[in-house]
Scaffold this motif. Structure first.
Motif, PDB file in Angstrom:
ATOM      1  N   ASP A 280       0.815  -1.225   0.000  1.00  0.00           N
ATOM      2  CA  ASP A 280       0.000   0.000   0.000  1.00  0.00           C
ATOM      3  C   ASP A 280       0.845   1.270   0.000  1.00  0.00           C
ATOM      4  O   ASP A 280       0.546   2.227  -0.691  1.00  0.00           O
ATOM      5  CB  ASP A 280      -0.899   0.055   1.250  1.00  0.00           C
ATOM      6  N   ARG A 281       1.901   1.245   0.840  1.00  0.00           N
ATOM      7  CA  ARG A 281       2.668   2.487   1.019  1.00  0.00           C
ATOM      8  C   ARG A 281       3.801   2.659   0.033  1.00  0.00           C
ATOM      9  O   ARG A 281       4.302   3.759  -0.143  1.00  0.00           O
ATOM     10  CB  ARG A 281       3.315   2.487   2.408  1.00  0.00           C
ATOM     11  N   GLY A 282       4.254   1.565  -0.526  1.00  0.00           N
ATOM     12  CA  GLY A 282       5.372   1.629  -1.453  1.00  0.00           C
ATOM     13  C   GLY A 282       6.712   1.469  -0.761  1.00  0.00           C
ATOM     14  O   GLY A 282       6.806   1.539   0.468  1.00  0.00           O
ATOM     15  N   ASP A 296      14.216   3.275  -9.957  1.00  0.00           N
ATOM     16  CA  ASP A 296      12.925   3.203  -9.254  1.00  0.00           C
ATOM     17  C   ASP A 296      11.862   2.503 -10.095  1.00  0.00           C
ATOM     18  O   ASP A 296      11.157   1.620  -9.617  1.00  0.00           O
ATOM     19  CB  ASP A 296      12.463   4.605  -8.797  1.00  0.00           C
ATOM     20  N   THR A 297      11.805   2.836 -11.382  1.00  0.00           N
ATOM     21  CA  THR A 297      10.782   2.200 -12.228  1.00  0.00           C
ATOM     22  C   THR A 297      11.087   0.717 -12.421  1.00  0.00           C
ATOM     23  O   THR A 297      10.183  -0.118 -12.428  1.00  0.00           O
ATOM     24  CB  THR A 297      10.673   2.858 -13.622  1.00  0.00           C
ATOM     25  N   ALA A 300      10.083  -1.103  -9.284  1.00  0.00           N
ATOM     26  CA  ALA A 300       8.619  -1.171  -9.222  1.00  0.00           C
ATOM     27  C   ALA A 300       8.095  -2.259 -10.164  1.00  0.00           C
ATOM     28  O   ALA A 300       7.245  -3.066  -9.794  1.00  0.00           O
ATOM     29  CB  ALA A 300       8.015   0.187  -9.568  1.00  0.00           C
ATOM     30  N   ILE A 305       5.451  -3.404  -6.740  1.00  0.00           N
ATOM     31  CA  ILE A 305       5.160  -2.492  -5.623  1.00  0.00           C
ATOM     32  C   ILE A 305       5.572  -1.076  -6.051  1.00  0.00           C
ATOM     33  O   ILE A 305       6.625  -0.913  -6.672  1.00  0.00           O
ATOM     34  CB  ILE A 305       5.961  -2.912  -4.360  1.00  0.00           C
ATOM     35  N   PRO A 306       4.769  -0.058  -5.694  1.00  0.00           N
ATOM     36  CA  PRO A 306       5.201   1.302  -6.043  1.00  0.00           C
ATOM     37  C   PRO A 306       6.519   1.659  -5.340  1.00  0.00           C
ATOM     38  O   PRO A 306       6.750   1.223  -4.213  1.00  0.00           O
ATOM     39  CB  PRO A 306       4.067   2.193  -5.518  1.00  0.00           C
ATOM     40  N   VAL A 307       7.357   2.423  -6.017  1.00  0.00           N
ATOM     41  CA  VAL A 307       8.653   2.809  -5.438  1.00  0.00           C
ATOM     42  C   VAL A 307       8.772   4.332  -5.470  1.00  0.00           C
ATOM     43  O   VAL A 307       8.469   4.958  -6.484  1.00  0.00           O
ATOM     44  CB  VAL A 307       9.824   2.178  -6.238  1.00  0.00           C
ATOM     45  N   HIS A 308       9.159   4.908  -4.344  1.00  0.00           N
ATOM     46  CA  HIS A 308       9.347   6.360  -4.279  1.00  0.00           C
ATOM     47  C   HIS A 308      10.765   6.665  -3.824  1.00  0.00           C
ATOM     48  O   HIS A 308      11.323   5.960  -2.999  1.00  0.00           O
ATOM     49  CB  HIS A 308       8.385   6.992  -3.269  1.00  0.00           C
TER      50      HIS A 308
END
Ligand code: ADP
Ligand code: MG
Length: 340
Positions: A280-282, A296-297, A300, A305-308
């Motif tokens: 959920d949070r990345g 990062d991409t 991901a 999972i989203p990556v920030h």
């Protein structure tokens, strides 16, 4: 009445860079963790930026050393001198009103014995009861993650010598992993590629420059080229070649894959509730190595999972050490958990 500002210091003793955060002032020092030493008397000739310029350029009687290069302390003495130098620089003139409190963050490969040596160096430089903080914890705090909440926070800190991956919940590290593959290995891979494909020998500084200028972990930009100078291994003479961004992506594929694997392994070991939170949070990335374009991409895509990226990946750990000093609760908790 005189009011003295507290001069508490948060220090990120990194494999590539050392940063010092001073309470009330912010980052006051950001320099390479490099010391130039005279081999006849072992005395430091230069520390930080000036010493880094000397790497690969020193005559026989001078050595430019990176005492924490692989995430372990290779030379006690040099580390001691370097840390003492940076603390003294940060504190400025020696008329100290009170000995500052110091929180120091070291790579996780540093042993308890080495940690003690780091503490001794800090005391010798004027610190009061120095505290050692685990790097992923500092990075997560610096990245504003809610580390005290009962929720899974994943931080990936890609430095020079090591990549540290950790899942933090309720103020503690639940799962963690560290590999000795990070920015330096990327530079090595570029050097090896150019040697193999162009018979050209290039130095570390040039390799790092190429990585920063045209390096992509994934989906390189077409048409992006960079010219580099080196020594032709056939003729022994200086030579300039042009290299494409796509080639650098190819050169970086191995170290990049190792970093992705380290994250996947840590995820596999993470309890399912926490994995759900991370989903959920990345994942948050920090450290200079995380600035490699499209890493990062790629991460991901590989994990789903989203990556920030942390707001300022290079200063994230130092900011975290500074924040710990502002929070008595966390500080007490960490002090009570100290190894030794
Ligand atoms: P450490 O914490 O181990 O001292 P840092 O977090 O300071 O390391 O990161 C240093 C690494 O980051 C070096 O390998 C450097 O080449 C790399 N780096 C810095 N900026 C970039 C960039 N823009 N792109 C790729 N790598 C970078
Ligand atoms: Mg670091």
């Amino acid at each position: 009445m005189k009011v003295f500002l507290s001069r508490d210091l948060g220090i990120d003793l990194g494999t590539a860079n050392t940063l010092v955060h001073m309470k009330g002032k912010g980052i006051v020092i950001c320099e390479p963790s490099v010391v130039a030493i005279r081999s006849d008397n072992n005395e430091p000739l230069a520390v930080g930026d000036r010493a880094k310029e000397m790497i690969g350029r020193t005559p026989g009687n001078i050595m430019a050393v990176r005492p924490l290069k692989d995430g372990v302390i290779s030379d006690f003495n040099v580390t001691f001198k370097m840390l003492k130098y940076f603390i003294t620089q940060a504190l400025g003139s020696p008329f100290v009103f009170a000995r500052p409190r110091v929180v120091i963050c070291v790579p996780s490969g540093v042993t308890a014995v080495e940690e003690r040596a780091v503490k001794e160096a800090a005391v010798a430089a004027g610190a009061k009861e120095p505290i050692i903080l685990e790097e992923p914890m500092a990075a997560a705090i610096g990245a504003d993650m809610p580390v005290s909440d009962p929720t899974g926070n994943m931080i990936v800190d890609i430095g020079g010598g090591t990549t540290e991956v950790a899942v933090i919940s309720m103020g503690g590290i639940v799962t963690a992993g560290s590999i000795r593959v990070a920015g330096d290995e990327m530079d090595d891979a570029i050097i090896a590629y150019i040697k193999r494909h162009y018979n050209l020998s290039v130095g570390y500084q040039s390799a790092e420059e190429i990585k920063k200028k045209i390096g992509f972990a994934y989906k390189p930009e077409k048409g992006l080229v960079y010219s580099i100078k080196g020594r032709d291994l056939m003729t022994g003479l200086p030579k300039t070649i042009e290299i494409k961004s796509e080639e650098i992506t190819l050169a970086l594929s191995e170290p990049v894959a190792s970093i992705i694997d380290a994250v996947k392994i840590c995820l596999e070991r993470t309890p399912p509730e926490l994995s759900g939170d991370i989903m959920d949070r990345g994942i948050i990335m920090a450290g200079g190595g995380s600035l490699l374009r499209n890493l990062d991409t790629l991460l991901a895509d590989e994990t789903g999972i989203p990556v920030h990226l942390a707001e300022d990946p290079l200063v994230c750990v130092a900011m975290g050490t500074g924040r710990v000093l502002e929070n008595e609760g966390i500080l007490k908790k960490i002090a009570s958990m100290q190894k030794s």
